[in-house]
Design an enzyme around this catalytic site. Structure first.
Site, short mmCIF file in Angstrom:
data_model
loop_
_atom_site.label_atom_id
_atom_site.label_comp_id
_atom_site.label_asym_id
_atom_site.label_seq_id
_atom_site.Cartn_x
_atom_site.Cartn_y
_atom_site.Cartn_z
N ILE A 155 0.55 -1.27 0.02
CA ILE A 155 -0.09 0.08 -0.15
C ILE A 155 0.87 1.16 0.02
O ILE A 155 0.48 2.16 -0.60
CB ILE A 155 -0.86 0.01 1.15
N ARG A 175 12.02 -1.16 7.93
CA ARG A 175 13.55 -1.65 8.62
C ARG A 175 14.38 -2.05 7.38
O ARG A 175 15.78 -1.85 7.90
CB ARG A 175 13.11 -2.93 9.30
N GLY A 231 -2.80 3.10 8.54
CA GLY A 231 -2.31 1.68 8.96
C GLY A 231 -3.05 1.39 10.19
O GLY A 231 -4.18 0.64 9.87
N ARG A 232 -2.58 1.46 11.22
CA ARG A 232 -3.32 1.12 12.48
C ARG A 232 -3.01 2.19 13.70
O ARG A 232 -2.01 2.64 13.51
CB ARG A 232 -2.79 -0.45 13.02
N GLU A 261 -10.84 1.17 18.59
CA GLU A 261 -11.63 1.66 17.56
C GLU A 261 -13.01 0.65 18.16
O GLU A 261 -12.93 -0.17 18.69
CB GLU A 261 -11.36 1.13 16.05
N HIS A 279 -12.47 4.54 9.85
CA HIS A 279 -11.90 3.24 9.46
C HIS A 279 -12.31 2.71 8.04
O HIS A 279 -13.06 1.62 8.12
CB HIS A 279 -11.80 2.09 10.52
P1 NDP Z 1 3.11 -4.85 3.56
O1 NDP Z 1 3.28 -6.07 4.56
O2 NDP Z 1 2.96 -4.94 2.03
O3 NDP Z 1 3.97 -3.57 3.91
C1 NDP Z 1 4.18 -3.39 5.37
C2 NDP Z 1 5.60 -2.20 5.16
O4 NDP Z 1 5.65 -2.02 6.61
C3 NDP Z 1 6.81 -2.93 4.79
O5 NDP Z 1 7.32 -1.81 3.90
C4 NDP Z 1 7.55 -3.20 5.77
O6 NDP Z 1 8.92 -3.06 5.55
C5 NDP Z 1 7.17 -1.89 7.01
N1 NDP Z 1 7.32 -2.36 8.15
C6 NDP Z 1 6.96 -3.41 8.83
N2 NDP Z 1 7.13 -3.15 10.19
C7 NDP Z 1 7.89 -2.12 10.35
C8 NDP Z 1 8.65 -1.70 11.42
N3 NDP Z 1 8.86 -2.27 12.64
N4 NDP Z 1 9.39 -0.55 11.25
C9 NDP Z 1 9.41 0.08 9.96
N5 NDP Z 1 8.88 -0.40 8.71
C10 NDP Z 1 8.00 -1.66 9.04
O7 NDP Z 1 1.52 -4.43 4.11
P2 NDP Z 1 0.49 -3.64 3.25
O8 NDP Z 1 1.00 -2.30 2.68
O9 NDP Z 1 -0.50 -4.61 2.43
O10 NDP Z 1 -0.52 -3.16 4.55
C11 NDP Z 1 0.07 -2.35 5.59
C12 NDP Z 1 -0.96 -2.23 6.84
O11 NDP Z 1 -1.90 -1.42 6.59
C13 NDP Z 1 -1.77 -3.46 7.15
O12 NDP Z 1 -0.82 -4.46 7.92
C14 NDP Z 1 -2.80 -3.16 7.82
O13 NDP Z 1 -2.53 -2.79 9.11
C15 NDP Z 1 -2.99 -1.52 7.28
N6 NDP Z 1 -4.17 -1.45 6.77
C16 NDP Z 1 -5.09 -0.62 6.98
C17 NDP Z 1 -6.23 -0.40 6.05
C18 NDP Z 1 -7.34 0.78 6.63
O14 NDP Z 1 -8.62 0.38 6.20
N7 NDP Z 1 -7.13 1.56 7.10
C19 NDP Z 1 -6.44 -1.18 4.99
C20 NDP Z 1 -5.44 -2.05 4.71
C21 NDP Z 1 -4.30 -1.85 5.34
P3 NDP Z 1 10.01 -3.84 6.24
O15 NDP Z 1 9.66 -5.30 6.53
O16 NDP Z 1 11.24 -3.83 5.53
O17 NDP Z 1 10.14 -2.95 7.64
#
Ligand code: NDP
Length: 322
Positions: A155, A175, A231-232, A261, A279
């Protein structure tokens, strides 16, 4: 023993998931993900589950024949994935099919936040345009901004693609740096926040992301700073955010997600410089249908072919038969 494979659906889920499951499975519904709502005898006959929300270790433990949990949504923090992995139970989520919708919403929320478009519409609807004249100029603009994306995954990348069209500079923190993007990488969230004035958070809910957007990060964004979170809510220290918005430490925030929420802290509701959504980032009929289909398709694929379509990385299992 039923003729069809039994699938448990605890709690509410989109009707389309149920319709798609009923094509092939015997669907057993319980009001919520609570082991006391299903007897040991019934539990012994459950081979899969579909869920939108919580599915904890106690329920996994209660279902001895469980092979797969298909979770609705790309974030699967409601499912106890460690308990599932330890038992050899596959967990699936719904990646990719919602990227564009969520990225669109992130951009909409960003524009609403900096240009105060919801407030401008209220000005018109309340008759103030007629009575008082033009809506006040917005102190903030997207022009000249530097955006930092916290989480450049599926995303995050879709958000970056859209931001390119707005002519803003783009940087990110994850990361591990990505080799396939031209955006500037910062190895820490604070360094990213210092380098940009617009922080867009789209990271998953994990122990490592808990309240990482704190007073220090907000101070680093600076007085023109804008925080957007799609995100969350878990990743934001909401008390620190409310204080930063009130005291001018940052300028504005746009939030689609909250810590507890559907409860939104009164301190945020009381502030004029925050744009709030319930949301809804993926909440269109077309996208929720695509997510529902992927939940059902994962279960169909598992029991038809022995492999799920979109297992989460922690459970890369295939079906054990025989
Ligand atoms: P992805 O797994 O494709 O991407 C997650 C990203 O976060 C990666 O770039 C990862 O990179 C990074 N990340 C994870 N942990 C960390 C950390 N500790 N520090 C820094 N970066 C971090 O997930 P999506 O893009 O598909 O979705 C992301 C999130 O969005 C979902 O998990 C969900 O919670 C939220 N979401 C919310 C929605 C809403 O309705 N508002 C709808 C859809 C999703 P790296 O591993 O290199 O750190």
């Amino acid at each position: 023993m039923s003729a069809k494979t039994r699938i448990l659906v605890p709690g509410a889920i989109r009707e389309r998931v149920l319709e798609r499951l009923q094509e092939r499975f015997d669907v057993v519904r319980i009001e919520r993900a609570d082991p006391s709502l299903i007897t040991r005898a019934e539990a012994a006959d459950i081979f899969g589950a579909a869920v939108s929300g919580r599915f904890d270790a106690a329920l996994i433990e209660h279902l001895p024949a469980l092979e797969i949990i298909a979770s609705f949504g790309v974030g699967y923090d409601g499912v106890d994935v460690s308990a599932a992995a330890a038992r050899g139970v596959a967990v699936t989520n719904t990646p990719d099919v919602l990227n564009d919708e969520v990225a669109d919403t992130a951009i909409g929320l960003l524009l609403n936040t900096v240009r105060r478009l919801p407030q401008a519409e209220m000005w018109l609807r309340e008759g103030r345009w007629v009575r008082e004249g033009a809506f006040p100029l917005t102190p903030l603009s997207l022009r000249g901004r530097k955006a930092g994306i916290y989480g450049l995954g599926r995303i995050g990348l879709a958000i970056a693609e859209r931001l390119k069209g707005f002519g803003v500079e783009i940087a990110y923190h994850t990361r591990r740096p990505r080799a396939d993007v031209p955006y500037t990488y910062y190895p820490s969230l604070t360094e990213l926040a210092e380098a940009v004035d617009t922080l867009i958070a789209i990271v998953p809910k994990t122990p490592e992301t808990h309240r990482t957007i704190d007073a220090t990060v907000l101070r680093s964004l600076g007085p023109q700073g804008v925080l957007i979170n799609v995100g969350r809510g878990w990743t934001v220290d909401e008390d620190a955010l409310a204080a930063a918005l009130k005291d001018g430490v940052i300028a504005a925030a746009g939030l689609d997600v909250f810590y507890d929420e559907p409860h939104v802290p009164q301190a945020l509701l009381d502030l004029p410089n925050v744009s709030l959504l319930p949301h809804v980032a993926s909440a269109s009929v077309a996208t929720r249908d695509a997510m529902a289909d992927l939940v059902a398709d994962n279960l169909h694929a598992w029991f038809d072919t022995g492999a799920a379509l979109t297992p989460v990385p922690e459970t890369p299992f295939t079906r054990k038969t025989g």
